[in-house]
Design an enzyme around this catalytic site. Sequence first.
Site, PDB file in Angstrom:
ATOM      1  N   SER A   1       0.846  -1.191   0.000  1.00 38.66           N
ATOM      2  CA  SER A   1       0.000   0.000   0.000  1.00 38.66           C
ATOM      3  C   SER A   1       0.887   1.249   0.000  1.00 38.66           C
ATOM      4  O   SER A   1       1.612   1.480  -0.960  1.00 38.66           O
ATOM      5  CB  SER A   1      -0.960  -0.023   1.185  1.00 38.66           C
ATOM      6  OG  SER A   1      -2.003   0.903   1.013  1.00 38.66           O
TER       7      SER A   1
ATOM      8  N   ASP B   1      -9.319  -4.734  -5.950  1.00 42.56           N
ATOM      9  CA  ASP B   1      -8.968  -3.782  -4.893  1.00 42.56           C
ATOM     10  C   ASP B   1      -9.878  -2.554  -4.984  1.00 42.56           C
ATOM     11  O   ASP B   1      -9.927  -1.878  -6.009  1.00 42.56           O
ATOM     12  CB  ASP B   1      -7.508  -3.364  -5.059  1.00 42.56           C
ATOM     13  CG  ASP B   1      -6.940  -2.680  -3.822  1.00 42.56           C
ATOM     14  OD1 ASP B   1      -7.718  -2.049  -3.100  1.00 42.56           O
ATOM     15  OD2 ASP B   1      -5.719  -2.775  -3.610  1.00 42.56           O
TER      16      ASP B   1
ATOM     17  N   HIS C   1      -7.673  -5.403  -1.387  1.00 42.39           N
ATOM     18  CA  HIS C   1      -6.411  -4.858  -0.893  1.00 42.39           C
ATOM     19  C   HIS C   1      -5.721  -5.810   0.081  1.00 42.39           C
ATOM     20  O   HIS C   1      -4.544  -5.647   0.380  1.00 42.39           O
ATOM     21  CB  HIS C   1      -6.706  -3.526  -0.196  1.00 42.39           C
ATOM     22  CG  HIS C   1      -5.534  -2.604  -0.099  1.00 42.39           C
ATOM     23  ND1 HIS C   1      -4.782  -2.217  -1.183  1.00 42.39           N
ATOM     24  CD2 HIS C   1      -4.984  -1.971   0.974  1.00 42.39           C
ATOM     25  CE1 HIS C   1      -3.828  -1.393  -0.793  1.00 42.39           C
ATOM     26  NE2 HIS C   1      -3.919  -1.236   0.508  1.00 42.39           N
TER      27      HIS C   1
END
Length: 757
Positions: free
Chosen positions: A617, A692, A724
Site C-alpha cells: 500500500s 482492490d 487490498h
Amino acid sequence: MRLACLLIATALVSAPLAVHAAPAGDAPMTASAKVPGLSLERVFASPSLNGPTPRGVKLSPDGRYLTLLRNRADDRERFDLWGFDRQKGTWSMLVDSLKLSSGRVLSEAEKMQRERQRIGDLKGIVSYDWASDSKTVMVPLDGELLLAGLDGTVRKVAGMTGAELNPRLGPQGDRIAFVRDSRLWVGPVDGKSPARAISPEEKAATVHWGEAEFVAQEELSRMSGFWWSPDEKRLAVERFDESGVGVVTRAAIGADGTRTYDQRYPAAGGANADVSLWLMDADGGHRVAVDLGDRQDMYLGRVDWAKDGKTVYVQRLDRAQTRLDMLAVDPATGKARVLFTEQARAKSWVNLGSNYRFLDDGSLIWWSERDGFGHLYRFRDGVWTQLTKGDWVVTDLVGVDEKAGRVYFAGTKDDVLAGQVYALSLKAPGKIERLTDLAFDNHATMDAKGQALIVTRSGDAQPPQSYLADATGKRLAWIEENRVAGDHAYAPYLAAHRPATFGTIPAADGTPLHYMMITPVMEPGKRYPVFTYHYGGPTANVVHKGWQGPLAQAIVARGYIYFALDNRGSENRGVDFGSAIWHAMGTVEVEDQLAGARWLKQQAYVDPARVSTFGWSYGGYMTLKMLEAHPGVWAAGIAVAPVTKWELYDTAYTERYLGNPKVDPQVYKAAGALENTGRISDPLLLVHGMADDNVVFENSSALIAKMQGEAVPFEMMLYPGYTHRISGPKVSQHLYETMFRFLDRNGAGTAGANSGK
C-alpha cells in the site's frame, strides 16, 4: 490507507515487547548449529501460531460477566461468542457461529463496510452489543439478529431481512436501531411489533440516512451514522447526499469473470458527499437540523450526547483538516455554538481521534497535540488544565473513574517502542503511576465506570495475552494466558525462535530513527541477505518491542536478516517528526530508508549486494519511490498494491497531507510514482489484487503501461478476485513464495536455505 499497516502488522510485525538492543555496528550473537524453523505453509495454516486471539473483549454493564469473540482452533478466521462468569469462575460458549449461521451471503454494503473496518476476511461473529440489564447480548450473524441469554438460550429478533447494517441497542435496552435500504429503522427488542423507518423516504438513490459516508469510514475511523440519546427517546442521525461525488467505474476482475461497479468515490480535489446532521424522536417526530455551518467545506468528525441528554457535542473538521471545532448543540432546536477550537501547527494537520471523555460534572478529558506531543488536558468552565506533558505521547485514553477522580491512559512515557498503561489523579496530575510490566508492550480497555482493566500485552517470544486487572493494575484473572507451552501451536518452534534487537540510526539531519532486526543463527565470517520491510506512511509505525509474528520468524528461518525502520512521517514521535512529509510525500521518508540501507551495508554480517526491500500500500508506493530515487542501492524491490498517482486516492486522506491538487498540482506531480519510472533499473516485482477497492487497480495498470512504454523490465503477479488484503491460508503462502522466488532469481535471496516445517 490504514489497511496496509494493519495487514502487515498482523502477518509480519504484530503486536510488541522489550528486548535489549544490540549496539549499532555490533554483530548479533552467534551459534554453532542451526535449528529448524517455520515454513510459510505453516505460518498461514490453522490453528494460528499466535494462539487464541480474542476480539471485542467487554465487561457487562453490571461488571459481573466478561465476554469476547474467540477464534476456532480449526479455523483461525471464524469467531464465536464466549462468556466468563466472574462470580462462578466459569467459561461458556454463548453463541456458536457455525451452528447458528443462516448461511446467507453478506450484502454488498456490509462487505464493503467490513473492508473499511479491515475485517473482510473474518467469519462468524464480528461484533455484539450488551443489553443494559446485563442479561442478554445482541449478536448480528449472517444477516440475522440474535439475542443471546447468559443461560445459553438464543432467539432471533423478528423482521430482519438480512440487509440490515449497524444494528445497535438503545441505552435502555428497549429498542434496536439499524439501517436498511438507506433509511434508519427503529423497533422494539421483544419483536412484538415490527420495526419502522423513522427517517424520511427519499426519491434519490444517492441519499442515505443513518450511515457514515465513505471517507468517514475509510479515513476518519467513524463507522456509525446515528447516535442514541441516553434516555433512548431521541437520536442524532446523519444524512448524506453523494450525488455530487464523482462516479468511478471499478472493475473487480475475478477468476470466473469481471464485475464492474459504478462507485461514488471522492477522489482528491473532487466533491465530497453533502453531509448534514439531524435530531429526531425515536419514532421520527420532532425532526430538526443541526447548524453545522458551511457543510461543503467540512467533515462530520464525531457526535456525542451529554450524559444528561441536554447537549449534543459535534466535532466539525474543516476540509484542509487544520481546524477542528467542538460544537455544543441544543437537541430541541439544533442551534450550535463553538465550545472550543483545535488549530493545527503551520505545515501540519489536526489528528482526529476518539481519546476524549465527557464527565458528569460537565468537564471534558481531551487529547491534543497543541504542545507538539499528544497529551491529555481537562477542559472545565472554559479553562484548560494540562494533565500529561513531556517528549512522549499518550496513545489512548483508556478510562475514567469519576468517583475516585482517576484517569487511565496508555502511552510511551517509559519507552517509545513499548507502550504502558498509566493512571493519574485529577487532583494531582503531575504524579503518574505505571500499572503494567515494562517487560511487555501493553494496551488496555476499561468498563464504563473505570473500575476494571482489560490488559493485552505481548513479548518477544510471547504472543498476545490478556488479563483482567483491578484499578491498581493487579491481575485478577487471565482472559487468555496464551502461554507458549504444551499443545500451544507455537510451542514446537519456540526453541528455534530468534529474538528481535533494537537500536537507532541517524537520519541525514541527525534525527534518530528506530529500527528492529531479527537475525538467523550467525556463522562467523558469513554475510547474510537482508529482507527489509517498510510502511513509511502517516498514522502508523512498524517498529515495536514485542511479538513480531510467525511470518518474520519464517523469513529468518529461510536465512534472511529481517529488518524494519520507522522513518520520519510515522507515528508516536510528536508533531514535528510526523509532519515532515507535509506536502512532501515520497521525499524525506525515502531518504530515511536510504539511511537504513546504508547502515546495513556497513555491518560485517550483511551482504551489501543482497539488501532487498518490500512494502504494501503506502509501503508499495515507497518501494517505487525508493527504486526511482536511488538506483543500485537495493538489490530488488517488491511493491504490493502501491499508490502510483495520488489524484486517484480519496479526499480526506490525500488532502490532509498533500493539499488540494487543484491548488497544489506540483505537489501531486512530485509525490506521484509515475514521473520517474524510467529511473528504475533494479529488479521490481509488482503485486496487486484485481478487485482492490481501496488502492484501485488503475494505480498499477497506469504503472504497467508507463513502464512497458519505456521498455523498463519488471515482474508482476496479479490476484483475481482479491481486494487490498490478498490473504488466506493458501493465497498468502503463494504470495510470499512468489516474493522469495523473485528474490532468488535476481540474486537477492537465499536459494537452498532452510525452509522446512
